[in-house]
Design an enzyme around this catalytic site. Structure first.
Site, short mmCIF file in Angstrom:
data_model
loop_
_atom_site.label_atom_id
_atom_site.label_comp_id
_atom_site.label_asym_id
_atom_site.label_seq_id
_atom_site.Cartn_x
_atom_site.Cartn_y
_atom_site.Cartn_z
N HIS A 1 39.41 50.06 37.90
CA HIS A 1 39.03 48.80 38.55
C HIS A 1 40.29 48.02 38.98
O HIS A 1 41.33 48.09 38.34
CB HIS A 1 38.24 47.91 37.59
CG HIS A 1 36.86 48.40 37.30
ND1 HIS A 1 36.26 49.44 37.95
CD2 HIS A 1 35.93 47.95 36.38
CE1 HIS A 1 35.03 49.62 37.48
NE2 HIS A 1 34.82 48.73 36.53
N CYS B 1 34.53 45.70 30.69
CA CYS B 1 35.76 46.29 31.19
C CYS B 1 36.54 45.35 32.09
O CYS B 1 37.78 45.25 32.00
CB CYS B 1 35.47 47.60 31.92
SG CYS B 1 34.23 47.47 33.23
#
Length: 337
Positions: free
Chosen positions: A240, A128
């Site tokens: 994130h 990711c």
């Protein structure tokens, strides 16, 4: 198209269901697979109740066009042959095959053509943190070759799964109640804390997560770029963030970078410091793109540029990127709608 999801009951598996619906992906028949624990569970998709089947070594994948797998590296390795033996294309969200030379590692905004070469009928979905970074880096690479990247990541609890999110929430409640917080998912208490430790430590002092960013970026971008990462777990629920410094072969002005980001596929420019507009995970959870802001020329290097980016790592960092790989294959004529 006949589609399967392996690991349907997990956080990413559930996100696959939402993304397939949101993207109006052409699904004629959907099969859901899971472990002994989740087999028999039902989930609703486009008005139908679908029961999760037990993942077994049999012929259940015969006739399936694409299988999205997100059940961990061990499961992916064990069942890859079972899933692909009748021609099913496996788009795998685990780390099992990412660095295999005969498995493409794909981010559609960066290297969609790599998805056309699948000798093992497997395409790997990158980590990711790598996905959101390379989507942003591509815009700069198009202007001037990137020689070097330094990145610090600020990774949400959800990167460690639903139970990690629950633990963070529970820790805040325990602390407010004057109790000792429960610590199980991370090395230390995450509430009111930062942990500079994501995944296991390697012999060179970097963590496995940090080395993924080094190796995966080079493979995806077909580049000799040097990447040095520090990955930090932060007390954020989802999405994130990354602070990225790049060194290019020629100087890139802030204005040129802004134009590049504004026109880049999969990127949203959010860079208006005068109005305090910049990407933040609190407001970007559940969104599809990679958001970029805080763009600055580096004060210490004339060829340096710094920016900040935020993306939902369960969505673009996992399920959405995998579905976009499938969409790119449809666009490239591999599958018909």
């Amino acid at each position: 198209m006949n589609i399967a999801i392996v690991g349907a009951s997990g956080a990413v598996g559930q996100e696959f269901l939402r993304v397939l619906e949101e993207q109006n992906f052409p699904v004629d028949n959907l099969l859901l697979f899971g472990s002994q624990r989740s087999a028999g569970t039902t989930y609703r998709f486009r008005g139908q109740e679908i029961t999760v089947k037990l993942l077994q070594h049999n012929d259940d994948f015969k006739g399936v066009d694409i299988a999205f797998t997100s059940a961990g590296a061990g499961t992916s390795k064990e069942f890859a042959e079972t899933i692909t033996k009748h021609g099913t294309l496996m788009i795998d969200n685990s780390s099992a095959f990412r660095m295999d030379a005969d498995v493409p590692l794909v981010v559609p905004e960066v290297n969609p053509e790599d998805a056309l070469n699948t000798p093992r009928r497997i395409i790997a979905n990158p980590n990711c943190t790598t996905i959101q970074m390379v989507v942003a880096l591509k815009a700069i690479e198009n202007l001037s070759h990137i020689k070097r990247v330094h990145v610090s990541t600020y990774q949400a609890a959800s990167g460690a799964g639903a139970s990690a999110m629950a633990e963070l929430e529970h820790q805040y409640g325990q602390i407010l109640a004057g109790e000792e917080p429960t610590v199980e998912k991370f090395a230390y208490q995450l509430a009111y804390n930062l942990i500079p430790h994501v995944d296991i430590f390697m012999d060179n002092g970097y963590t496995k997560e940090e080395m993924k960013m080094y190796n995966e970026t080079r493979k995806i971008m077909h580049s000799d770029v040097e990447v040095s990462a520090t990955c930090v777990r932060v007390p954020v629920m989802r999405a994130h963030s990354e602070s990225v410094w790049v060194e290019t072969e020629r100087p890139i002005s802030v204005e040129e970078a802004r134009r590049a980001f504004a026109g880049a596929k999969g990127v949203v420019l959010m860079d208006n410091p005068e109005k305090k507009e910049y990407p933040m995970p609190l407001f970007l959870t559940g969104k599809d793109p990679v958001y970029v802001g805080r763009i600055r020329s580096d004060l210490s290097n004339p060829n340096g540029l710094t920016f900040w980016c935020v993306s939902d790592q369960i969505k673009k960092g996992a399920a959405l990127n995998a579905v976009q790989i499938a969409q790119s294959l449809i666009e490239q004529g591999v599958f018909k709608k």
